[in-house]
Design an enzyme around this catalytic site. Structure first.
Site, PDB file in Angstrom:
ATOM      1  CB  THR A   1      -0.901   0.096   1.313  1.00  0.00           C
ATOM      2  OG1 THR A   1      -1.866   1.066   1.147  1.00  0.00           O
ATOM      3  CG2 THR A   1      -0.267  -0.032   2.576  1.00  0.00           C
ATOM      4  CE1 TYR A   2      -1.758   5.625  -3.662  1.00  0.00           C
ATOM      5  CE2 TYR A   2      -1.530   3.282  -4.129  1.00  0.00           C
ATOM      6  CZ  TYR A   2      -2.308   4.431  -4.000  1.00  0.00           C
ATOM      7  OH  TYR A   2      -3.413   4.335  -5.046  1.00  0.00           O
TER       8      TYR A   2
ATOM      9  CG  ASP B   1       3.620   4.804   3.816  1.00  0.00           C
ATOM     10  OD1 ASP B   1       2.452   4.412   4.389  1.00  0.00           O
ATOM     11  OD2 ASP B   1       3.359   5.983   2.839  1.00  0.00           O
TER      12      ASP B   1
ATOM     13  CD  GLU C   1     -25.327  15.713  11.251  1.00  0.00           C
ATOM     14  OE1 GLU C   1     -24.735  15.110  10.291  1.00  0.00           O
ATOM     15  OE2 GLU C   1     -26.088  16.543  11.003  1.00  0.00           O
TER      16      GLU C   1
ATOM     17  CG  HIS D   1     -18.723  10.507   5.252  1.00  0.00           C
ATOM     18  ND1 HIS D   1     -19.932  11.092   6.030  1.00  0.00           N
ATOM     19  CD2 HIS D   1     -19.400  10.025   4.373  1.00  0.00           C
ATOM     20  CE1 HIS D   1     -20.917  11.137   5.501  1.00  0.00           C
ATOM     21  NE2 HIS D   1     -20.651  10.418   4.152  1.00  0.00           N
ATOM     22  CB  THR D   2     -15.176   5.755   2.532  1.00  0.00           C
ATOM     23  OG1 THR D   2     -15.863   4.531   3.072  1.00  0.00           O
ATOM     24  CG2 THR D   2     -13.925   5.968   3.468  1.00  0.00           C
ATOM     25  NE  ARG D   3     -21.194  10.183  -0.004  1.00  0.00           N
ATOM     26  CZ  ARG D   3     -21.743  11.382  -0.364  1.00  0.00           C
ATOM     27  NH1 ARG D   3     -21.650  11.910  -1.879  1.00  0.00           N
ATOM     28  NH2 ARG D   3     -22.475  12.088   0.177  1.00  0.00           N
TER      29      ARG D   3
END
Length: 233
Positions: free
Chosen positions: A70-71, A100, A183, A210-212
């Protein structure tokens, strides 16, 4: 009268068939053959029955070795965490991660009332977080409407079940709240900013993202670092 008897017959027929099938299955099971004769020695005299041999252990699954190089990138930790949770479901998998970084990340867990923490890749920035001084939340590092009572993402707080039970009228509005205020409208019903419990090392570590499944949006990320804390995402 005949129609009544016929209807009852049709009602009982499925159950009768089920009983017949079960009995047929039980009767078709042949008893296991004895490993050794019951009698032993000459003249049919009884003797001690030798112990049955142990069953052979089931074949052990071969180990899968998965190597992931991975990077450094904005979604690196988020994607590795998601992949790690997927790998947890696979038996006998040895994951070798070549990254890393010298240390691994862990999670937060305890919440007495309402706890908060930073969230990565949200609001058009690398992260948003509560600003903490002396263990208390005093403001918000956010790229959008810092004037909100609780300028926090949906993934940035946890509520104890006891708080929910003690505030039965508290609701999370699906409708009626202004954009981005859901919220705040909810948290105002159960707590105050002064009562918030900072987690993740006083809100200095990103452990939630919070990924898509799309390229991350960092349109609101400032050109130069403006936060007083240097946080690795």
């Amino acid at each position: 009268m005949k129609s009544l008897l016929f209807s009852r017959f049709l009602l009982l027929l499925p159950w009768v068939l089920i009983v017949i099938i079960v009995l047929d299955i039980d009767s078709s099971r042949a008893p296991l053959p004895a490993l050794y004769p019951r009698g032993g020695g000459e003249g049919g005299s009884g003797g001690a029955r030798p112990p049955a041999p142990r069953r052979r252990p089931e074949a052990v699954l071969p180990t899968i070795y998965a190597i992931t190089p991975t990077y450094s990138r904005p979604v690196q930790k988020a994607e590795l965490t998601r992949l790690a949770n997927t790998f947890r479901q696979v038996s006998r998998l040895h994951w070798i991660l070549v990254e890393d970084a010298a240390a691994r990340s862990e999670l937060m867990r305890t919440t007495r009332k309402v706890s908060v923490w930073p969230v990565g890749l949200v609001g058009g920035r690398r992260y948003e977080r509560p600003v903490v001084e002396n263990g208390k939340v005093v403001g918000w590092y956010t790229g959008w409407r810092a004037d909100r009572p609780f300028a926090i993402d949906m993934a940035g707080f946890a509520v104890s079940l006891q708080v929910i039970l003690s505030h039965p009228k508290a609701v999370f509005k699906r409708r009626g709240s202004q954009p981005g205020m859901q919220e705040s409208d909810f948290l105002k019903q159960i707590t105050t900013v002064e009562e918030l419990e900072p987690k993740a090392n006083n809100c200095t570590k990103v452990l939630v993202w919070h990924t898509r499944t799309e390229k991350v949006n960092l349109a609101n990320e400032p050109k130069y670092h403006l936060d007083t804390v240097n946080i690795e995402v």
